[in-house]
Structure formats: structure tokens, C-alpha cells
Design a protein around this motif. Structure first.
Motif, PDB file in Angstrom:
ATOM      1  N   GLY A  22       0.988  -1.367   0.026  1.00 32.71           N
ATOM      2  CA  GLY A  22       0.025   0.373  -0.179  1.00 32.71           C
ATOM      3  C   GLY A  22       0.569   0.946  -0.351  1.00 32.71           C
ATOM      4  O   GLY A  22       2.170   1.318  -0.086  1.00 32.71           O
ATOM      5  N   ALA A  23       0.214   2.115   0.248  1.00 33.74           N
ATOM      6  CA  ALA A  23       0.841   3.648   0.556  1.00 33.74           C
ATOM      7  C   ALA A  23       1.859   3.753   1.299  1.00 33.74           C
ATOM      8  O   ALA A  23       1.472   2.599   2.229  1.00 33.74           O
ATOM      9  CB  ALA A  23       0.003   4.290   0.161  1.00 33.74           C
ATOM     10  N   PRO A  24       2.853   4.147   1.883  1.00 33.20           N
ATOM     11  CA  PRO A  24       3.847   4.253   2.472  1.00 33.20           C
ATOM     12  C   PRO A  24       3.036   4.749   3.670  1.00 33.20           C
ATOM     13  O   PRO A  24       2.258   6.148   3.619  1.00 33.20           O
ATOM     14  CB  PRO A  24       5.029   5.298   2.610  1.00 33.20           C
ATOM     15  N   SER A  25       3.483   4.328   5.389  1.00 30.91           N
ATOM     16  CA  SER A  25       2.571   5.434   6.092  1.00 30.91           C
ATOM     17  C   SER A  25       2.957   7.334   6.727  1.00 30.91           C
ATOM     18  O   SER A  25       3.877   7.329   6.771  1.00 30.91           O
ATOM     19  CB  SER A  25       3.151   4.408   7.114  1.00 30.91           C
ATOM     20  N   ALA A  26       2.062   7.474   6.490  1.00 30.55           N
ATOM     21  CA  ALA A  26       2.222   8.781   7.197  1.00 30.55           C
ATOM     22  C   ALA A  26       2.852   8.586   8.414  1.00 30.55           C
ATOM     23  O   ALA A  26       3.515  10.122   9.005  1.00 30.55           O
ATOM     24  CB  ALA A  26       0.477   8.868   6.785  1.00 30.55           C
ATOM     25  N   THR A  27       2.563   7.793   9.666  1.00 32.59           N
ATOM     26  CA  THR A  27       3.394   7.794  10.833  1.00 32.59           C
ATOM     27  C   THR A  27       4.244   7.047  11.290  1.00 32.59           C
ATOM     28  O   THR A  27       4.303   6.228  10.368  1.00 32.59           O
ATOM     29  CB  THR A  27       2.261   7.844  11.547  1.00 32.59           C
ATOM     30  N   GLY A  28       4.942   7.055  12.245  1.00 37.73           N
ATOM     31  CA  GLY A  28       5.730   5.738  12.945  1.00 37.73           C
ATOM     32  C   GLY A  28       4.882   5.028  13.884  1.00 37.73           C
ATOM     33  O   GLY A  28       4.010   6.108  14.417  1.00 37.73           O
ATOM     34  N   PRO A  29       5.395   4.423  15.012  1.00 39.86           N
ATOM     35  CA  PRO A  29       5.157   4.290  16.351  1.00 39.86           C
ATOM     36  C   PRO A  29       5.121   5.100  17.205  1.00 39.86           C
ATOM     37  O   PRO A  29       6.136   5.884  17.758  1.00 39.86           O
ATOM     38  CB  PRO A  29       5.900   2.683  16.027  1.00 39.86           C
ATOM     39  N   ARG A  30       4.086   5.155  18.637  1.00 37.38           N
ATOM     40  CA  ARG A  30       4.313   6.136  20.045  1.00 37.38           C
ATOM     41  C   ARG A  30       4.900   5.323  19.946  1.00 37.38           C
ATOM     42  O   ARG A  30       5.685   3.858  20.519  1.00 37.38           O
ATOM     43  CB  ARG A  30       2.681   5.735  19.842  1.00 37.38           C
ATOM     44  N   GLY A  31       6.219   6.587  20.879  1.00 37.22           N
ATOM     45  CA  GLY A  31       6.520   6.056  21.824  1.00 37.22           C
ATOM     46  C   GLY A  31       8.191   5.560  21.451  1.00 37.22           C
ATOM     47  O   GLY A  31       9.055   5.630  21.735  1.00 37.22           O
ATOM     48  N   VAL A  32       8.164   6.597  20.049  1.00 38.12           N
ATOM     49  CA  VAL A  32       9.815   6.385  19.756  1.00 38.12           C
ATOM     50  C   VAL A  32       9.473   7.925  19.588  1.00 38.12           C
ATOM     51  O   VAL A  32       8.778   9.099  18.524  1.00 38.12           O
ATOM     52  CB  VAL A  32       9.542   5.854  18.477  1.00 38.12           C
ATOM     53  N   LEU A  62      16.086  10.832  10.487  1.00 38.76           N
ATOM     54  CA  LEU A  62      16.460   9.617  10.316  1.00 38.76           C
ATOM     55  C   LEU A  62      16.458   9.085   8.175  1.00 38.76           C
ATOM     56  O   LEU A  62      17.350   9.231   8.186  1.00 38.76           O
ATOM     57  CB  LEU A  62      14.864   9.012  10.405  1.00 38.76           C
ATOM     58  N   ALA A  63      15.478  10.385   8.325  1.00 41.20           N
ATOM     59  CA  ALA A  63      15.537  10.050   6.462  1.00 41.20           C
ATOM     60  C   ALA A  63      16.754  10.190   6.122  1.00 41.20           C
ATOM     61  O   ALA A  63      17.170  10.379   4.975  1.00 41.20           O
ATOM     62  CB  ALA A  63      14.783  10.621   5.746  1.00 41.20           C
ATOM     63  N   ARG A 119       7.104   8.548  10.492  1.00 43.61           N
ATOM     64  CA  ARG A 119       8.072   7.923  10.018  1.00 43.61           C
ATOM     65  C   ARG A 119       9.147   7.689   9.189  1.00 43.61           C
ATOM     66  O   ARG A 119       9.971   8.064  10.068  1.00 43.61           O
ATOM     67  CB  ARG A 119       7.470   8.574   8.943  1.00 43.61           C
ATOM     68  N   GLY A 120       9.396   6.733   9.045  1.00 44.73           N
ATOM     69  CA  GLY A 120      10.560   5.616   9.295  1.00 44.73           C
ATOM     70  C   GLY A 120      11.348   4.786  10.638  1.00 44.73           C
ATOM     71  O   GLY A 120      11.823   4.285  10.052  1.00 44.73           O
TER      72      GLY A 120
END
Lengths: 333, 333
Positions: A251-261, B231-232, B259-260
Motif C-alpha cells: 500500500g502507500a507508505p505510512s504517514a506516521t511511525g509508532p508512538r513511543g519513539v 532519520l531520512a 515516519r521511517g
């Protein structure tokens, strides 16, 4: 060699959303003539990997695949003829053969393989999958006996081996997989201590119940929400081995990363480390010796999912991305 | 000791959004009587740190601060009287004194400090700030000469030392800070190779211009968008030392991460590692010896931002979170 045409699967268009059969086309090409330094290969088994999909997004650790060319992919092949002193007819090799019957590939890009029965093990436990599990878990995850190890995509080619190696090393092992059948297989056949079905509601809660003492090592094959749920339950000085991000590929790349980082990474002194198995190839012999001894002793069970026919390769990849495989999926050409 | 009251700053309410003066109250308490094993301290300097704000969210690497109690915080203090054989009147100590004139603290929770002029250096270059910069950069970031090091909150207490140590180690150093004045100070007075003003438009582009060869080590004090931009642009096998997440502290916790993660971590084989300086205290002597020699040689400049008066402590923290300080901020009690 009696074939006169080279059956091929082309990627006709790079998908922007979900991968479908419309992105591929069967085609016929000529059987190539090897140039100096190349070998002509007859492809026997094509490896299906979530990474195939990632290559369609652009350059990763290899060049992006291009539209209107033969789809790229690793495979096990037999040398038909050779213009390299390094290879001779009958040799078995692993390399990027593409999705086709025949390929001419520079010998320096091929790895000569031992002859082995079944040959499919060269793509599963003794191939990229097994080595990825071995080095990712042991070198990056560094599990100690008694620690809790969690692995996602646990019924997949890499995950199923990660969990079993962690058991061999004396860890408590929890697999995250999709569906009750896979989870039952993990705790039954493969001896995992617990399994979490991510299709059955909240992963966070189920994981908390399965790992009440927290997580010491998380082997991440998926990224996304499951990574987020694991991050929140890591123990002090925990290690996250970042192997892939299946949830992000199709799918399209995610617009966000995981919380906690990076908040949890600081507070819990976590190490989050990416790795690529190719970087470990100089240590391959030691890994293969360990893997072989575990298989021989019955401690490591090899699960393969072999699909017949080159024409079924697109559907085999689409299905793999939907999580329908158990163990290492490949296509017999 | 001629004082008869203990002036204190209370945290009256835990902020859910931005920290403001309304969350604090001046108060007067009794000068405590030390119990067995405790020392009575007269506080000399209170350390202001972004972490003070993080403690208000909940437990981090220490217990959460509680509403309607004296605000927690580290400080340099002088022993007035002692019921512990480990300390005697006149000793100088560092510990969690809280925001007040006097505190009774168990001797085992206090670190005895050398007598030094100026005493403020015990909170800056030879205190938590200097040690955090030293261990985070050298042990976690592992910079090699010739590599490119980026540090955020670069004009702050930790960042300004990180960048200078990286220069001492032969790296190319880029600081990210807010405002032209700070950036000019970094490249002028402190000898950074370049500075990026995050208030002046897109960090990603400015960083790309300042680090055209990519980033090998990123020392992250802020998290959020700046972490995402770095990161990028990390190089293969790059290291991210996660020291803090100032951008996440003053307000509600962020609903997303950068992201990333984990995609770029995998592809680039990055290591992202959190650390807490307390874990390195057994190696403190070596670090202090290095820091002292660099200061003596004029290679490491010490910048302090000393504010006068206990009553100004709330505003000093609020201002620090808004990035108004340069170097180590503290309050002279």
C-alpha cells in the motif's frame, strides 16, 4: 535443454496501493545466450518474500524493480551452460533469477549451493529465511536463557525459525500471527509458549496476558501497530531486531511511525537495530552448521509451502502479503 | 544557619498541556530535622532540565512528581548537619533536593562533590549535562573521525557539549537550534561546522544542504519532526543516540511517532539506542578526567545561564522548555 521459449512474469506497472494480479502479465521471451562471465540458468524454485513488494516502492537495500520488465526475485537454479570458470553445467546456485524459466546471470552474482535433498531447504531453513532468523535473533536480539522473546509474522518463513531458535536458547517465546490455525500450530507443532492472534482483537492486551513479565527481545517483521504494542511492553535494556515492515509494504507508505519513539527508547534504554542478512554472509558457515545440527536433532522443524507453476507466482506473492502462507513459500517452476 | 523558614516551590497541579506559572505556588515550610542516615542540606543551585517536565507525565526513569508537593529537581547543596557518617557539615553534594532552600535527604541518595570554583560547573560540564553528552556521544553514538555528527537542541546544556566533543574527536558537526543568534553562536564561539535554525523553515532541506554526505551519528534531544528529518538522512550503519524528546514533553503525549520507523532502520541498518546517564556512573572518573583536560586546554567551552532567586525557578523552567536558554540553565538559591 528442450525448451524453446522462456516463460516469464512481467511487472507491468508499479502498484501504488494493494498489489493485485493486474500488475503482472505472463509473457514469452527468448532463452538468453550467456555472455562472457555469465551462466545460463534453468530456474527450479522461486522464493516469495515480503521484500519483493518493498522493492516496488523504490530502492531499498537493492535497486527498485522497474515496470515492464521481468519481475525480480531470488531463486534456486541449475546451471545449463557457463561462460565462467566458476560454474559448470549441473551446478546448483542461488541468485536473483527473476520470475522466469531461464536467466543469464553473471557468475559473480550467484552463490553456488551444495546439492541437497530436498532442494527446497536451500530456500527455507538453509537459505535467506533461516540465516535471517539466525543472525537477526542471535546477533541483533542477543537473547539470554530465561528471557522473553516475541516474534511477529511468527508463522512465516523467518518468524517460525526465530521462535524455534529462541526456544533452543532457553527463552520463553511468544508468536504473533493471524488466525487461530496458525496460532495453534505455533504452540502445538513448533513448541512456542504462547501465541497472539492479531486478527482476534487488541494485540496490546493479548500480549500483556501472554508476557506478563514484559518483553526482552522483540523480533519485528511487521512494523506498524504491532511494533507500537511491543514497544510499550519492552523491559529495561530490551532489544528490538528490525527485520522488516510487512504491514507497510502493500500500500502507500505510512504517514506516521509508532508512538513511543523516541520516548520509550530513552526511558527503557532500548536498542532498536535494523539488519540485512547479506551483511552476515562471511559468517554463513557457522550458522549453517548450527541450523543443520538443530534440524538433525529434531529441534528445528522446517515448514515449506510450495506452489506449483510459474504462472501462479503473482498470486503466490499476493497471498503471501495477505498472510496466507505457513512457513517458507516458494514456487516450483 | 540563621534562616527560620524553608522557602519552597510547590507543583500545585500536573499540567496536561503547556506548562505555565499557574502550575506552581510559592510556599513556606519548616526547616526539616534530619533522621538517622540523613543530612540536612542548604540548597545552593537548582538544576533546570527538560526532564523536569517529563516527570510530570508519569514515571520515567524515576517516579512521577506528585501534585501539591515540593517540585522535584536536582541541585547542588551544602551539608548543614548530618546524621550519617558519610557526610559532614560543609560537604558539597549533588542530589534530588527539590525546589526549596533546605532539604533532609538520605546520605545514600547523595553524591559527594569535590570543592570547585566556580561551583556551577558541578551542574554543567562536570555534572549530569557534561556526563550525558560524553557517554551518549562516545558510548552510544560511537563517532569516528571524519564522520558527520548532528545534534539537536545544540545550544542547550547537553547539545553544546556534544558538538564540542564531536569536534575534539575529528568529526564534522552540525547543530540544530532555534534562532539565528544561537546558530551564530554555535558556528562562531563553539566551532561547529554548520548550524540549522529549525525556526527558519524546513529542517529537512537545510539539513540536506549542511550535511550533503548524510549523517553518521545523530544525537537526539528532541524527537518529533526533527528526528524524522534526521532519520531520512542517516547513512548506512548510522547511529542515533536517543537522549530525550523535548518536543514531546511540554504538552499532551504525541499521537504518532516518526515516519521511517522501522522501514529506514531496516534498510539502512541503523541502531537507535536510548540511554540514561545514571547507568554510566561507574565510569564517571574517566569521563571527568577527559572533560577537565579539554576544558583546561580551551577545547571545551562552558556556557552557563544562571538565574537568581528560588522564586524564579518556575519561570526558568518554562523558559527552558521554550528554548530561551543557552548552555546550562540553573537557579542560584
Amino acid at each position: 535443454m528442450t525448451d524453446t521459449v522462456n516463460h516469464q512474469v512481467l511487472l507491468v506497472e508499479k502498484p501504488t496501493g494493494k498489489l493485485g494480479p493486474e500488475h503482472f502479465k505472463l509473457s514469452e521471451g527468448q532463452i538468453p545466450e550467456p555472455k562472457d562471465g555469465e551462466a545460463l540458468l534453468r530456474v527450479r524454485y522461486i522464493s516469495l518474500d515480503a521484500a519483493n513488494r518493498a522493492w516496488m516502492h523504490g530502492a531499498t537495500y537493492r535497486a527498485a524493480v522497474e515496470a515492464n520488465t521481468v519481475m525480480a526475485g531470488g531463486g534456486i537454479a541449475e546451471v545449463v551452460s557457463s561462460k565462467s570458470p566458476a560454474l559448470k553445467p549441473g551446478d546448483i546456485v542461488f541468485g536473483d533469477t527473476g520470475w522466469q524459466n531461464y536467466a543469464a546471470v553473471p557468475a559473480k552474482h550467484l552463490n553456488k549451493m551444495p546439492s541437497m535433498e530436498p532442494m527446497t531447504h536451500l530456500l527455507s531453513v538453509y537459505g535467506i529465511a533461516g540465516l535471517t532468523a539466525y543472525f537477526g535473533l542471535l546477533d541483533v536480539g542477543k537473547p539470554k536463557a530465561g528471557e522473553t522473546v516475541v516474534v511477529s509474522a511468527a508463522a512465516g518463513s523467518v518468524g517460525s525459525i526465530v521462535g524455534q531458535i529462541a526456544k533452543i536458547k532457553g527463552c520463553r517465546v511468544i508468536g504473533i500471527a493471524g488466525g487461530k490455525d496458525k496460532c495453534d500450530w505455533l504452540t502445538g507443532e513448533l513448541g512456542f509458549d504462547a501465541a497472539v492472534d492479531y486478527k482476534d482483537g487488541a494485540v496490546f492486551k493479548a500480549l500483556k496476558a501472554a508476557a506478563p513479565g514484559g518483553i526482552d527481545v522483540y523480533f519485528d517483521n511487521v512494523g506498524g501497530d504491532i511494533l507500537e504494542a511491543c514497544l510499550a511492553q519492552m523491559n529495561l535494556n530490551g532489544r528490538i531486531a528490525c527485520c522488516g515492515a510487512i504491514s507497510q509494504y502493500d500500500g502507500a507508505p505510512s504517514a506516521t511511525g509508532p508512538r513511543g519513539v523516541p520516548g520509550l527508547i530513552v526511558v527503557k534504554r532500548l536498542i532498536m537495530q535494523g539488519f540485512i542478512v547479506m551483511d552476515y554472509m562471511n559468517q554463513r558457515e557457522k550458522a549453517l552448521a548450527d541450523l543443520q545440527s538443530w534440524v538433525a536433532a529434531g529441534k528445528l522443524k522446517v515448514q515449506e509451502d510450495v506452489i506449483d507453476g510459474l504462472e501462479n507466482t503473482p498470486q503466490a506473492l499476493i497471498g503471501l502479503l495477505a498472510g496466507e502462507n505457513r512457513g517458507k513459500r516458494m514456487v516450483k517452476v
